[in-house]
Scaffold this motif. Structure first.
Motif, PDB file in Angstrom:
ATOM      1  N   ASP A 126       0.802  -1.216  -0.165  1.00  0.00           N
ATOM      2  CA  ASP A 126      -0.026   0.156   0.060  1.00  0.00           C
ATOM      3  C   ASP A 126       0.794   1.098  -0.106  1.00  0.00           C
ATOM      4  O   ASP A 126       0.454   2.085  -0.610  1.00  0.00           O
ATOM      5  CB  ASP A 126      -0.948  -0.066   1.346  1.00  0.00           C
ATOM      6  N   GLN A 127       1.884   1.308   0.756  1.00  0.00           N
ATOM      7  CA  GLN A 127       2.944   2.352   0.696  1.00  0.00           C
ATOM      8  C   GLN A 127       3.442   2.587  -0.732  1.00  0.00           C
ATOM      9  O   GLN A 127       3.348   3.784  -1.085  1.00  0.00           O
ATOM     10  CB  GLN A 127       3.928   2.318   1.568  1.00  0.00           C
ATOM     11  N   ARG A 128       3.697   1.500  -1.448  1.00  0.00           N
ATOM     12  CA  ARG A 128       4.457   1.832  -2.784  1.00  0.00           C
ATOM     13  C   ARG A 128       3.320   2.232  -3.902  1.00  0.00           C
ATOM     14  O   ARG A 128       3.451   3.152  -4.707  1.00  0.00           O
ATOM     15  CB  ARG A 128       4.960   0.341  -3.215  1.00  0.00           C
ATOM     16  N   MET A 129       2.013   1.655  -3.647  1.00  0.00           N
ATOM     17  CA  MET A 129       1.057   2.112  -4.351  1.00  0.00           C
ATOM     18  C   MET A 129       0.558   3.743  -4.095  1.00  0.00           C
ATOM     19  O   MET A 129       0.681   4.523  -5.224  1.00  0.00           O
ATOM     20  CB  MET A 129      -0.219   1.230  -4.348  1.00  0.00           C
ATOM     21  N   HIS A 130       0.700   4.228  -2.735  1.00  0.00           N
ATOM     22  CA  HIS A 130       0.265   5.516  -2.697  1.00  0.00           C
ATOM     23  C   HIS A 130       1.199   6.486  -3.208  1.00  0.00           C
ATOM     24  O   HIS A 130       1.161   7.384  -3.725  1.00  0.00           O
ATOM     25  CB  HIS A 130       0.229   5.863  -1.171  1.00  0.00           C
ATOM     26  N   CYS A 131       2.772   5.831  -2.875  1.00  0.00           N
ATOM     27  CA  CYS A 131       3.937   6.824  -3.315  1.00  0.00           C
ATOM     28  C   CYS A 131       3.818   6.802  -5.021  1.00  0.00           C
ATOM     29  O   CYS A 131       4.073   8.077  -5.708  1.00  0.00           O
ATOM     30  CB  CYS A 131       5.081   6.221  -3.067  1.00  0.00           C
ATOM     31  N   ALA A 132       3.399   5.753  -5.677  1.00  0.00           N
ATOM     32  CA  ALA A 132       3.205   5.820  -7.110  1.00  0.00           C
ATOM     33  C   ALA A 132       2.230   6.495  -7.507  1.00  0.00           C
ATOM     34  O   ALA A 132       2.695   7.620  -8.584  1.00  0.00           O
ATOM     35  CB  ALA A 132       3.056   4.438  -7.700  1.00  0.00           C
ATOM     36  N   ALA A 133       0.991   6.650  -7.126  1.00  0.00           N
ATOM     37  CA  ALA A 133      -0.154   7.313  -7.273  1.00  0.00           C
ATOM     38  C   ALA A 133       0.182   8.881  -7.209  1.00  0.00           C
ATOM     39  O   ALA A 133       0.017   9.824  -7.973  1.00  0.00           O
ATOM     40  CB  ALA A 133      -1.258   7.254  -6.608  1.00  0.00           C
ATOM     41  N   MET A 134       0.966   9.280  -6.090  1.00  0.00           N
ATOM     42  CA  MET A 134       1.488  10.652  -5.786  1.00  0.00           C
ATOM     43  C   MET A 134       2.421  11.125  -6.833  1.00  0.00           C
ATOM     44  O   MET A 134       2.340  12.355  -7.237  1.00  0.00           O
ATOM     45  CB  MET A 134       1.746  10.847  -4.461  1.00  0.00           C
ATOM     46  N   SER A 135       3.375  10.174  -7.161  1.00  0.00           N
ATOM     47  CA  SER A 135       4.184  10.763  -8.156  1.00  0.00           C
ATOM     48  C   SER A 135       3.991  10.760  -9.356  1.00  0.00           C
ATOM     49  O   SER A 135       4.112  11.999 -10.191  1.00  0.00           O
ATOM     50  CB  SER A 135       5.627   9.676  -8.211  1.00  0.00           C
ATOM     51  N   LEU A 136       2.873  10.077  -9.854  1.00  0.00           N
ATOM     52  CA  LEU A 136       2.278  10.179 -11.078  1.00  0.00           C
ATOM     53  C   LEU A 136       1.310  11.362 -11.067  1.00  0.00           C
ATOM     54  O   LEU A 136       1.548  12.364 -12.257  1.00  0.00           O
ATOM     55  CB  LEU A 136       1.278   9.028 -11.282  1.00  0.00           C
ATOM     56  N   ALA A 137       0.788  11.702 -10.229  1.00  0.00           N
ATOM     57  CA  ALA A 137       0.026  12.848 -10.073  1.00  0.00           C
ATOM     58  C   ALA A 137       0.743  14.167 -10.267  1.00  0.00           C
ATOM     59  O   ALA A 137       0.575  15.094 -10.651  1.00  0.00           O
ATOM     60  CB  ALA A 137      -0.911  13.102  -8.844  1.00  0.00           C
ATOM     61  N   PHE A 139       3.962  14.502 -11.243  1.00  0.00           N
ATOM     62  CA  PHE A 139       4.734  14.892 -12.580  1.00  0.00           C
ATOM     63  C   PHE A 139       3.827  14.923 -13.601  1.00  0.00           C
ATOM     64  O   PHE A 139       4.291  15.264 -14.800  1.00  0.00           O
ATOM     65  CB  PHE A 139       5.942  13.577 -12.554  1.00  0.00           C
ATOM     66  N   GLY A 140       2.476  14.528 -13.510  1.00  0.00           N
ATOM     67  CA  GLY A 140       1.640  14.648 -14.800  1.00  0.00           C
ATOM     68  C   GLY A 140       0.794  15.934 -14.354  1.00  0.00           C
ATOM     69  O   GLY A 140      -0.004  16.194 -15.247  1.00  0.00           O
ATOM     70  N   PHE A 141       1.124  16.690 -13.416  1.00  0.00           N
ATOM     71  CA  PHE A 141       0.365  18.019 -12.931  1.00  0.00           C
ATOM     72  C   PHE A 141      -1.174  17.650 -13.058  1.00  0.00           C
ATOM     73  O   PHE A 141      -2.025  18.459 -13.534  1.00  0.00           O
ATOM     74  CB  PHE A 141       0.590  19.032 -14.320  1.00  0.00           C
ATOM     75  N   LEU A 142      -1.415  16.261 -12.343  1.00  0.00           N
ATOM     76  CA  LEU A 142      -3.024  16.227 -12.291  1.00  0.00           C
ATOM     77  C   LEU A 142      -3.475  16.741 -10.668  1.00  0.00           C
ATOM     78  O   LEU A 142      -2.923  16.842 -10.029  1.00  0.00           O
ATOM     79  CB  LEU A 142      -2.897  14.525 -12.172  1.00  0.00           C
ATOM     80  N   ARG A 143      -4.784  16.908 -11.086  1.00  0.00           N
ATOM     81  CA  ARG A 143      -5.164  17.310  -9.729  1.00  0.00           C
ATOM     82  C   ARG A 143      -5.878  16.093  -9.100  1.00  0.00           C
ATOM     83  O   ARG A 143      -6.280  15.149  -9.572  1.00  0.00           O
ATOM     84  CB  ARG A 143      -6.647  18.333  -9.826  1.00  0.00           C
ATOM     85  N   VAL A 144      -6.193  16.138  -7.881  1.00  0.00           N
ATOM     86  CA  VAL A 144      -6.564  15.015  -6.890  1.00  0.00           C
ATOM     87  C   VAL A 144      -7.633  14.260  -7.589  1.00  0.00           C
ATOM     88  O   VAL A 144      -7.895  13.057  -7.828  1.00  0.00           O
ATOM     89  CB  VAL A 144      -6.815  15.423  -5.578  1.00  0.00           C
ATOM     90  N   GLY A 145      -8.953  15.258  -8.054  1.00  0.00           N
ATOM     91  CA  GLY A 145      -9.972  14.472  -8.852  1.00  0.00           C
ATOM     92  C   GLY A 145     -10.058  13.823  -9.905  1.00  0.00           C
ATOM     93  O   GLY A 145     -10.611  13.027 -10.411  1.00  0.00           O
ATOM     94  N   GLU A 146      -8.657  13.936 -10.622  1.00  0.00           N
ATOM     95  CA  GLU A 146      -8.121  13.347 -11.761  1.00  0.00           C
ATOM     96  C   GLU A 146      -7.790  12.002 -11.688  1.00  0.00           C
ATOM     97  O   GLU A 146      -7.571  11.220 -12.741  1.00  0.00           O
ATOM     98  CB  GLU A 146      -7.335  14.474 -12.873  1.00  0.00           C
TER      99      GLU A 146
END
Length: 155
Positions: A126-137, A139-146
């Motif tokens: 779960d830690q790795r999945m959360h870190c991956a999601a935050m990194s993607l967001a 570096f992809g300039f995504l908003r949380v809702g995206e």
């Protein structure tokens, strides 16, 4: 048994809201039980300069809850004038207080990931999945809702 129907956090917020209402009534020389529509409207006007409209609505729910627990009718339910006043407060506050969202910097992202790595409630996966999601967001300039799904509230 009705007093246990609320979650502890809701119960705490209701106590704070109703305590403020009682204090307001005491200063005004009015009774808080049963509460009159007029006194509740004055209370809302009093709060409108210091609290958000959402908090005011929660405080009104606390008044309704206490009135019901003590066998009285709610001065809030069916009070069209009060509902219009709340809508006006909401509109006024949304115009005067624009939402400013600060960007997440690399420093903030690093701190968030560090906190995740030291969270004993999350497993390694779960830690790795959360870190991956935050990194993607990030570096992809995504908003949380995206990259998340909306929270569903029960009706």
């Amino acid at each position: 048994m009705a007093r246990k129907a609320l979650a502890p956090s809701t119960s705490f917020t209701y106590r704070v809201g109703f305590s403020r209402f009682r204090s307001f009534c005491w200063q005004l020389g009015a009774t808080h039980m049963p509460a009159s529509r007029h006194v509740v409207a004055l209370f809302v006007a009093h709060l409108s300069n210091s609290l958000s409209w959402k908090t005011i609505r929660v405080y009104l729910s606390s008044i309704t809850h206490q009135q019901h627990l003590n066998g009285f009718r709610s001065p809030v339910t069916g009070n069209t004038t009060l509902q219009l006043a709340l809508r006006g407060i909401e509109r006024h506050q949304s115009k005067t207080q624009p939402r400013h969202r600060k960007p997440i910097t690399i420093e903030v992202l690093t701190k968030l990931m560090g906190a995740l790595r030291h969270d004993p409630a999350l497993g390694t996966h779960d830690q790795r999945m959360h870190c991956a999601a935050m990194s993607l967001a990030f570096f992809g300039f995504l908003r949380v809702g995206e990259f998340t799904t909306p929270t569903r509230h029960p009706p």
